[in-house]
Design an enzyme around this catalytic site. Structure first.
Site, PDB file in Angstrom:
ATOM      1  N   LYS A  14       0.814  -1.225   0.000  1.00 44.60           N
ATOM      2  CA  LYS A  14       0.000   0.000   0.000  1.00 44.60           C
ATOM      3  C   LYS A  14       0.845   1.272   0.000  1.00 44.60           C
ATOM      4  O   LYS A  14       0.436   2.286  -0.551  1.00 44.60           O
ATOM      5  CB  LYS A  14      -1.015  -0.010   1.137  1.00 44.60           C
ATOM      6  CG  LYS A  14      -0.442   0.225   2.502  1.00 44.60           C
ATOM      7  CD  LYS A  14      -1.550   0.227   3.532  1.00 44.60           C
ATOM      8  CE  LYS A  14      -1.018  -0.049   4.915  1.00 44.60           C
ATOM      9  NZ  LYS A  14       0.049   0.840   5.391  1.00 44.60           N
ATOM     10  N   ARG A  87      -4.382   3.998  12.749  1.00 49.86           N
ATOM     11  CA  ARG A  87      -3.853   2.670  12.990  1.00 49.86           C
ATOM     12  C   ARG A  87      -4.736   1.917  13.992  1.00 49.86           C
ATOM     13  O   ARG A  87      -4.723   0.693  14.038  1.00 49.86           O
ATOM     14  CB  ARG A  87      -2.422   2.794  13.550  1.00 49.86           C
ATOM     15  CG  ARG A  87      -1.564   1.549  13.439  1.00 49.86           C
ATOM     16  CD  ARG A  87      -0.207   1.785  14.093  1.00 49.86           C
ATOM     17  NE  ARG A  87      -0.338   2.109  15.506  1.00 49.86           N
ATOM     18  CZ  ARG A  87      -0.512   1.203  16.462  1.00 49.86           C
ATOM     19  NH1 ARG A  87      -0.566  -0.077  16.169  1.00 49.86           N
ATOM     20  NH2 ARG A  87      -0.626   1.582  17.716  1.00 49.86           N
ATOM     21  N   ARG A 126      12.021 -15.271   1.885  1.00 47.02           N
ATOM     22  CA  ARG A 126      13.038 -14.223   1.781  1.00 47.02           C
ATOM     23  C   ARG A 126      14.395 -14.702   2.313  1.00 47.02           C
ATOM     24  O   ARG A 126      14.457 -15.371   3.344  1.00 47.02           O
ATOM     25  CB  ARG A 126      12.548 -13.027   2.602  1.00 47.02           C
ATOM     26  CG  ARG A 126      13.169 -11.718   2.238  1.00 47.02           C
ATOM     27  CD  ARG A 126      12.696 -10.643   3.188  1.00 47.02           C
ATOM     28  NE  ARG A 126      11.339 -10.180   2.917  1.00 47.02           N
ATOM     29  CZ  ARG A 126      10.555  -9.611   3.830  1.00 47.02           C
ATOM     30  NH1 ARG A 126      10.965  -9.483   5.079  1.00 47.02           N
ATOM     31  NH2 ARG A 126       9.351  -9.204   3.509  1.00 47.02           N
ATOM     32  N   ARG A 159      16.444 -14.820   7.985  1.00 48.96           N
ATOM     33  CA  ARG A 159      16.376 -14.062   9.245  1.00 48.96           C
ATOM     34  C   ARG A 159      15.318 -14.626  10.181  1.00 48.96           C
ATOM     35  O   ARG A 159      14.277 -15.098   9.739  1.00 48.96           O
ATOM     36  CB  ARG A 159      16.039 -12.589   8.956  1.00 48.96           C
ATOM     37  CG  ARG A 159      17.187 -11.824   8.342  1.00 48.96           C
ATOM     38  CD  ARG A 159      16.855 -10.347   8.303  1.00 48.96           C
ATOM     39  NE  ARG A 159      15.641 -10.128   7.508  1.00 48.96           N
ATOM     40  CZ  ARG A 159      15.417  -9.031   6.791  1.00 48.96           C
ATOM     41  NH1 ARG A 159      16.313  -8.056   6.769  1.00 48.96           N
ATOM     42  NH2 ARG A 159      14.302  -8.890   6.108  1.00 48.96           N
ATOM     43  N   ARG A 170       3.434 -11.903  14.520  1.00 47.06           N
ATOM     44  CA  ARG A 170       3.288 -10.494  14.129  1.00 47.06           C
ATOM     45  C   ARG A 170       1.899 -10.205  13.577  1.00 47.06           C
ATOM     46  O   ARG A 170       1.279  -9.201  13.889  1.00 47.06           O
ATOM     47  CB  ARG A 170       4.309 -10.188  13.024  1.00 47.06           C
ATOM     48  CG  ARG A 170       5.432  -9.340  13.463  1.00 47.06           C
ATOM     49  CD  ARG A 170       6.350  -8.805  12.408  1.00 47.06           C
ATOM     50  NE  ARG A 170       6.497  -9.410  11.118  1.00 47.06           N
ATOM     51  CZ  ARG A 170       7.420 -10.306  10.792  1.00 47.06           C
ATOM     52  NH1 ARG A 170       8.279 -10.738  11.698  1.00 47.06           N
ATOM     53  NH2 ARG A 170       7.484 -10.791   9.572  1.00 47.06           N
TER      54      ARG A 170
END
Ligand SMILES: [Zn+2]
Length: 215
Positions: A14, A87, A126, A159, A170
């Site tokens: 976004k 938020r 990733r 990672r 998360r």
């Protein structure tokens, strides 16, 4: 002046879409991060309060963020596009109140929707170079040789933030704040959702159509 909002989870793209929209429409791009940094650098009273909170590693509370955003809105003459604000539902309600007190109207509120498993695959695949920091992806941008950086030959690393477990934790945290906020905006007349799981140009086409209709 109209207030427009892009909503979406981290990794939905976004932020990139917001930049393209403000290049095309007479809107000012306002992200919370930019507003906070701006206030800190200008050393306004609220800016100094933010600086102190950040120095202690604390989150900036809703009232402070709202105060900074509303001060910014006073200076705006054209429409704005929020990215990352509101938020929380508390921020959304305060914004709504501020807007009615100033006679401002809500333009487009658009959710960039990406299925959870797609976001997870983007993160979990990733790999990052331990030498130069180049980012690879096992599916969409694999290195020529397994586990080795094309650019500098250093080993690639998965990672700990990029594991499925870390991602899910998360996202659960994100959802607990985001879902009530989404529910609030889904009840507004200018609300739309676009499919964020397609190439960025197609996402932009859809957003453009929505913003043209509401302009
Ligand atoms: Zn490298």
């Amino acid at each position: 002046m109209s207030i427009n909002i892009l909503l979406g989870p981290p990794g939905s793209g976004k932020g990139t879409q917001a930049k393209r929209l403000v290049a095309k429409f007479p809107l000012t791009h306002l992200s919370t991060g930019d507003i906070l940094r701006d206030a800190v650098s200008k050393e306004t009273a609220l800016g100094l309060a933010v600086k102190a909170l950040m120095a202690e590693g604390k989150l900036v509370d809703d009232d402070t963020v709202n105060g900074l955003v509303f001060a910014r809105l006073q200076d705006e003459t054209q429409g704005v596009l929020f990215d990352g604000y509101p938020r929380t539902i508390h921020q959304a309600e305060a914004l709504q109140q501020f807007m009615s007190s100033k006679g401002l109207s809500l333009g487009s509120v658009v959710l960039v929707e990406v299925p959870r498993e797609v976001l997870e695959a983007r993160v979990v695949g990733r790999r990052v170079c331990t030498g130069c920091g180049e980012i690879y992806h096992l599916a969409t941008k694999p290195p020529k040789q397994d586990g080795v950086c094309d650019l500098c030959g250093s080993p690639l690393k998965h990672r700990s933030d990029d594991t499925a477990e870390a991602f899910r934790k998360r996202m659960d945290e994100f959802d607990s704040t985001f879902l009530p906020l989404l529910g609030f905006y889904q009840r507004q007349p200018g609300f739309h959702a676009v499919n964020g799981d397609q190439d960025p140009n197609s996402v932009f086409e859809q957003l453009q159509t929505l913003f043209q209709e509401n302009a």
